[in-house]
Scaffold this active site. Structure first.
Site, short mmCIF file in Angstrom:
data_model
loop_
_atom_site.label_atom_id
_atom_site.label_comp_id
_atom_site.label_asym_id
_atom_site.label_seq_id
_atom_site.Cartn_x
_atom_site.Cartn_y
_atom_site.Cartn_z
N ASN A 32 47.01 99.34 31.37
CA ASN A 32 45.83 100.06 32.22
C ASN A 32 45.90 101.34 32.30
OD1 ASN A 32 47.45 100.95 34.71
ND2 ASN A 32 47.91 98.69 34.64
N LYS A 35 54.42 91.73 13.69
CA LYS A 35 52.94 92.32 13.91
C LYS A 35 52.03 91.31 13.23
CE LYS A 35 49.66 95.95 12.41
NZ LYS A 35 49.69 97.04 11.36
N PRO A 39 55.07 88.16 37.98
CA PRO A 39 55.63 87.96 39.40
C PRO A 39 55.01 88.98 40.06
CG PRO A 39 57.44 89.06 37.85
CD PRO A 39 56.29 88.37 36.95
O1 C5P Z 1 48.00 92.19 44.03
P1 C5P Z 1 47.31 93.70 43.66
O2 C5P Z 1 47.45 94.10 42.28
O3 C5P Z 1 45.59 93.54 43.95
O4 C5P Z 1 47.98 94.61 44.72
C1 C5P Z 1 48.40 95.91 44.72
C2 C5P Z 1 49.52 95.98 45.03
O5 C5P Z 1 50.59 95.20 44.70
C3 C5P Z 1 50.12 97.46 44.73
O6 C5P Z 1 51.23 97.96 45.69
C4 C5P Z 1 51.16 97.22 43.52
O7 C5P Z 1 52.13 97.94 42.96
C5 C5P Z 1 51.57 95.66 44.00
N1 C5P Z 1 51.79 94.83 42.80
C6 C5P Z 1 53.36 94.23 42.29
N2 C5P Z 1 53.20 93.34 41.51
C7 C5P Z 1 52.24 92.71 40.99
C8 C5P Z 1 50.92 93.08 41.21
C9 C5P Z 1 50.93 94.19 42.43
O8 C5P Z 1 53.96 94.94 43.12
N3 C5P Z 1 52.46 92.04 40.17
#
Ligand code: C5P
Length: 396
Positions: free
Chosen positions: A212, A291, A307
């Site tokens: 991303n 690949k 997770p």
């Molecule tokens: O779940 P979402 O992505 O909407 O939430 C964002 C927050 O959760 C951020 O603080 C991000 O670092 C954390 N997050 C995480 N593990 C994930 C997804 C998001 O620690 N798998």
């Protein structure tokens, strides 16, 4: 401007690293400081007072007996020069200079004003590796530390004399970062802070993946601010080219699973966990070991959930104080509030994704049980410092 309004006495002693201090003088002023150079006789063998005068825009002090030009009204430069200073920074600091300061000697202008100071003293040692390792120097360094003097460096590496080892002066940008940190309030002294930052990269095959647009800038700024506040900082970083803030322990990871594993190793011993990373929600179930060739048709990717690192840490027994981030494209406050509840965390920091990703400044909403506080648009480092101050207030 991280040193706005600060007045720095920049002391220079003899050493080839003096040429780098010309750059430091400039950088200090770029950050808003005024700089008064004071040079020992040996320093002037390497860089002239004219050079330092041109770079600082001020006459340079070199001699405790000089009354020329009426520089100091009462002819007491050894007292007056530092009374208006916020700090004395001596760079390069020679072995001989450190020895004299450790023993309270005052036989030239710089050592005399150091002895007569009321402001903090920071010294950046620069010398040959054997001089640095010499028991006499190490004894002096221990004395200086015990006396409350801050030593910046030295670094390890190649030396001008052709030898290699400890004793290299820090680079100007490192000295600057350390000096800026020195002036920050130590709100998190003795605390361990764990931070995730950047994107994750979920492999499809050895050369392709899902990622991303997170730059990592916000998380790195928070790591720097936490370190400036005196914390012991571990930064778990997804793929980014950003330089590691000084004094921060960095663990580089690629995937969400690796980020999770690194975080879980440190979470139990941290008092604060700040999840800034934009973690991929899904990963490819079976990344191809080689690949994927174009000729073999359009592949179908099967995804599975990663997770949730933040939620996992927040549900630990004795969980650290957990702070989450939310980058939203719309209805920032509503989504942020809902996310704070769903993650079971006391504080969530929300911002506009299109506004925040990759940029150097942003506006933040701090959402907690009492409501929302807006941190108006500012640089990410300024926002990070505000956030750290807010987090420090929430700690027992
Ligand atoms: O779940 P979402 O992505 O909407 O939430 C964002 C927050 O959760 C951020 O603080 C991000 O670092 C954390 N997050 C995480 N593990 C994930 C997804 C998001 O620690 N798998």
């Amino acid at each position: 401007m991280n040193l706005h309004g600060k007045h720095i006495v920049l002391g220079m002693t003899g050493g080839i690293a003096a040429y780098k201090v010309c750059e430091l003088a400039r950088r200090l002023q770029d950050e808003g400081a005024t700089v008064q150079a004071v040079m020992s006789r040996a320093a002037q063998e390497f860089v002239t007072a004219t050079t330092m005068q041109a770079l600082t825009g001020r006459p340079v002090f070199t001699d405790q007996w000089s009354t020329e030009g009426g520089r100091v009204d009462n002819a007491m430069p050894h007292i007056d020069i530092t009374r208006v200073a916020d700090a004395i920074v001596v760079a390069p600091a020679s072995a001989h200079f450190l020895a004299r300061v450790a023993n309270g000697m005052a036989d030239d202008l710089l050592s005399t004003l150091v002895l007569a100071r009321r402001c903090p003293l920071l010294a950046a040692p620069a010398m040959n590796v054997e001089m640095w390792n010499n028991p006499a120097t190490q004894r002096n360094v221990a004395t200086l530390r015990a006396d409350g003097i801050t030593l910046l460096g030295p670094a390890d590496g190649d030396q001008a004399c052709g030898e290699t080892g400890s004793g290299r002066m820090l680079e100007p940008h490192e000295l600057l970062e350390d000096l800026v940190a020195f002036f920050q309030p130590k709100l998190l002294a003795g605390k361990r802070v764990l931070i995730t930052a950047g994107p994750t990269f979920e492999p499809i095959d050895p050369v392709r993946g899902i990622t991303n647009l997170s730059s990592g800038k916000m998380g790195f700024a928070i790591a720097r601010a936490a370190r400036e506040a005196g914390a012991d900082v571990t930064l778990v970083a997804g793929p980014t080219m950003l330089p590691t803030p000084r004094g921060v322990a960095r663990i580089d990871v690629q995937s969400a699973q690796q980020m999770h594993d690194a975080v879980m190793q440190h979470a139990a011993t941290s008092q604060v966990f700040i999840a800034v990373a934009a973690v991929a929600d899904w990963r490819v179930t079976h990344a191809a070991p080689t690949k994927i060739k174009k000729g073999s048709g359009t592949p179908t990717l099967h995804l599975e959930a990663n997770p949730d690192i933040l939620a996992t840490v927040a549900h630990m027994n004795n969980a650290p104080l957990c702070v989450g981030f939310a980058a939203e494209t719309n209805d920032v406050e509503q989504h942020g509030t809902a996310k704070r509840h769903s993650k079971n965390i006391p504080l969530l920091v929300a911002n506009l994704a299109q506004d925040a990703f990759g940029s150097d400044d942003n506006e933040l909403l701090l959402i907690d049980a009492l409501g929302t506080t807006v941190l108006k648009r500012a640089s990410k480092l300024a926002q990070a410092r505000r956030l750290i101050a807010d987090i420090a207030r929430r700690l027992p």
